[in-house]
Every structure is written in structure tokens, then in C-alpha cells.
Design an enzyme around this catalytic site. Sequence first.
Site, PDB file in Angstrom:
ATOM      1  N   ASP A   1       2.082   3.840   2.939  1.00 58.11           N
ATOM      2  CA  ASP A   1       1.109   4.799   2.415  1.00 58.11           C
ATOM      3  C   ASP A   1       1.774   5.932   1.609  1.00 58.11           C
ATOM      4  OD1 ASP A   1      -1.535   5.428   1.995  1.00 58.11           O
ATOM      5  OD2 ASP A   1      -1.905   6.267   3.980  1.00 58.11           O
ATOM      6  N   ASP A   2       2.250   6.954   2.303  1.00 55.35           N
ATOM      7  CA  ASP A   2       2.871   8.121   1.657  1.00 55.35           C
ATOM      8  C   ASP A   2       4.093   8.512   2.486  1.00 55.35           C
ATOM      9  OD1 ASP A   2       0.457   8.793  -0.219  1.00 55.35           O
ATOM     10  OD2 ASP A   2      -0.417   8.659   1.785  1.00 55.35           O
TER      11      ASP A   2
ATOM     12  N   HIS B   1       1.361   4.941  -2.367  1.00 58.81           N
ATOM     13  CA  HIS B   1       0.898   5.810  -3.463  1.00 58.81           C
ATOM     14  C   HIS B   1       2.129   6.391  -4.160  1.00 58.81           C
ATOM     15  CE1 HIS B   1      -3.336   5.913  -1.960  1.00 58.81           C
ATOM     16  NE2 HIS B   1      -2.714   5.624  -0.820  1.00 58.81           N
TER      17      HIS B   1
ATOM     18  N   GLU C   1     -10.721   4.236   7.441  1.00 58.99           N
ATOM     19  CA  GLU C   1      -9.654   5.105   7.944  1.00 58.99           C
ATOM     20  C   GLU C   1     -10.360   6.345   8.509  1.00 58.99           C
ATOM     21  OE1 GLU C   1      -7.259   7.021   4.938  1.00 58.99           O
ATOM     22  OE2 GLU C   1      -5.616   7.473   6.303  1.00 58.99           O
TER      23      GLU C   1
ATOM     24  N   HIS D   1       0.859  -1.196   0.000  1.00 63.36           N
ATOM     25  CA  HIS D   1       0.000   0.000   0.000  1.00 63.36           C
ATOM     26  C   HIS D   1       0.889   1.238   0.000  1.00 63.36           C
ATOM     27  CE1 HIS D   1      -3.922   2.054   1.324  1.00 63.36           C
ATOM     28  NE2 HIS D   1      -3.018   3.023   1.285  1.00 63.36           N
TER      29      HIS D   1
ATOM     30  N   HIS E   1      -9.730   1.929  -0.253  1.00 69.12           N
ATOM     31  CA  HIS E   1      -9.534   2.622   1.021  1.00 69.12           C
ATOM     32  C   HIS E   1     -10.878   2.711   1.750  1.00 69.12           C
ATOM     33  CE1 HIS E   1      -5.767   3.853  -0.736  1.00 69.12           C
ATOM     34  NE2 HIS E   1      -5.435   4.596   0.309  1.00 69.12           N
TER      35      HIS E   1
HETATM   36  N1  ADE Z   1      -4.143   9.143  -1.222  1.00 70.26           N
HETATM   37  C1  ADE Z   1      -2.890   9.116  -0.792  1.00 70.26           C
HETATM   38  N2  ADE Z   1      -2.815   8.725   0.490  1.00 70.26           N
HETATM   39  C2  ADE Z   1      -4.084   8.479   0.889  1.00 70.26           C
HETATM   40  C3  ADE Z   1      -4.672   8.037   2.092  1.00 70.26           C
HETATM   41  N3  ADE Z   1      -3.956   7.757   3.179  1.00 70.26           N
HETATM   42  N4  ADE Z   1      -6.001   7.916   2.131  1.00 70.26           N
HETATM   43  C4  ADE Z   1      -6.727   8.203   1.042  1.00 70.26           C
HETATM   44  N5  ADE Z   1      -6.218   8.611  -0.109  1.00 70.26           N
HETATM   45  C5  ADE Z   1      -4.907   8.759  -0.196  1.00 70.26           C
HETATM   46 ZN    ZN Z   2      -3.451   5.052   1.029  1.00 72.25          ZN
END
Ligand code: ADE
Ligand code: ZN
Length: 323
Positions: free
Chosen positions: A269-270, A11, A192, A9, A189
Amino acid sequence: MSRPKLDLHLHLEGAAPPDLIRRIAAERHVDLSGIFDAEGRYRFDGFADFLRVYEAATGVLRSPEDFARLTRAVLEEQARHGVVYTEIFVSPDFCGGGDLPAWREYLGAIAEAAAAMEREAGITMRAIVTCIRHFGPERARRAARCAAETAGDFVVGFGMGGEERAGRARDFAYAFDMAREPGLGLTCHAGEWAGPGSVAEALDHLRVARIGHGVRAIEDPGLVERLVEDGIVLEVCPGSNVALGLYKWDRHPVEKLREGGVKFTVSTDDPPFFHTDMSREYERLEQVFGWDEAVFAKIAAIAVEAAFCDEATRTRLKERIGA
Ligand code: ADE
Ligand code: ZN
């Protein structure tokens, strides 16, 4: 840490090193100063602002070559942290605006960069084509068409990110049906920012095998039971949840989900947005919950089984992680 890891996961744009974004912005004479703090890191306040900053940073990436540069940088960084396999969310909305011929060009550049990094750094990447929930169902269908038309060895999945509280899951059912048709693995997603009901809706209407995050399922014991019974895999990103203020580390529900028998993987994630990487995620989980080698081995084994790749790749990965 040296143990081989899988990150399912991540992006692509969300993994962009701020330096790379600044460099490309300078080349394009785009002023992005508002999205960085004094130390040059991404600056945002809460989830909605995170999405705004994310889209502003992504806006400087305007050509297939930009995405090739990004892919190389991201995979190099992942490999440094022991990641041997990663599934990366790639969005047609940011790669040609959902236009199929343009998408093919962007995807070709990304796949070529990934192949080079596999040779150079031994990391395997697969792509999960992603639609963005707050862009609406029509654009999601365009993304799904891009996914379906390019499904194969490299494009192995379809997913949905963005603002979880926008629209209803059923609005996106047609897009997910389009992606299911050529056999793509599905993830969405949920759970969350929206509650456990959003997880149930994704399962009911989008019929996904994995849920991105899904951690708020913990608020509904019946749903936890359903996840266990149906073997649904949660792509848990603890550092992301902590950075966005959803939980404190020691209150993160991943330990309860584990005790309840829910299958999950650990992801970033990011990473530069949330000041994390796979080494840090593992270190924190070890410190906070006392997880040992056996727990991490199980997580890697779950990730290999849950990966959307072909069987030959899965077999190779199993050998690599000793599963
Ligand atoms: N796009 C990038 N990171 C995200 C996240 N944590 N939740 C939803 N969309 C995203
Ligand atoms: Zn994500």
C-alpha cells in the site's frame, strides 16, 4: 526474505521515502515540518489524517523529474525486498492535474525511470492510473481519459483510491467504462473503511476484476461466496490495515478469507507511512498464521494470474517465480 515477490497494490506517492520528500521540499523552500515526527517519519492520526499528510507530502512533487526521482527510489527499495514485479498506482491529479499533455510528460519520465530500474535492478513496473474518490466523478473522468489515451505496455490498469466513503460507486461508472474501452484492467479500493456493501457496489457498478483491500467482505458470507465464484482477486495489505487501526495482526481476516477460498495477493500500500515493506509483510504472515512456502507460492501464482500485464510479461514472470 529472498523469495521473489509481486506487489500489485502500491501507491507511488505513498511509497515516497520521507528523506526524499524532505530533500525536495528543502529545494523548493516548502515547510513540511508538520507532517513528520521527531524521528523524521510521517506522522498522522487515523485514515482521514493519513490522506491529508499524504496529499501534503505529494504536493512538493511538482515536475516530471521529481516523479522520475521518486520512481527510481521506490523501485530500488522494492527490489531490495525481492519484488520482481510491481503494479503502481499513479495519479494524473498529482501529475499535471488531469491535463493530458502534462500527464504524457509525467508518465514519460516515470516510464523512463522504470525502464532504467528494470535494467539495473531487474524489477518490472507497470502503472495503474488512479482516480481519487474524494476528488469527485468529474476529476475521475479526466483521470480515466488520461488512462485511456496512454493505455499500452506500461499503463495496464485503471483504479480508484482515496476516501472510500465519499460518493457512490455508480457516480464513477462512466470513468470506469472509459478505462474499460481500451482494455485496461480494473480495480477499486473498497471494503477497507466502507463495509462489505462497498465491495458489492464496486463489482456491480464498476465491474472490476480486483478489489483494493476488500477485507471487510468477511462480514458478509454471501459476498465471500460471490468473490470465490467470480474469481475476484483481493489486493490485501495487512500491514496497512494494522497501522491504520482497522485490525490487530492476529485478528486480521486474511486467514479466514484464505480458508474460504478467496483469491488474494499481499501488498504494501504505502510502505513508509505504515512502516512496512514486502519482507515484513511476509515475515508477519509467517509468524502470525504459520504460512509456509506452499502458501506463499500460491499467493505468487495468484498474483501472476491477476497481474494486468501483457501475456509475454506474464510468461516471463511465471518462469521467474517458478509457477
Ligand atoms: N491512497 C493511498 N493509500 C490509500 C489507501 N490505503 N486507501 C485509500 N486511498 C489511498
Ligand atoms: Zn491503497
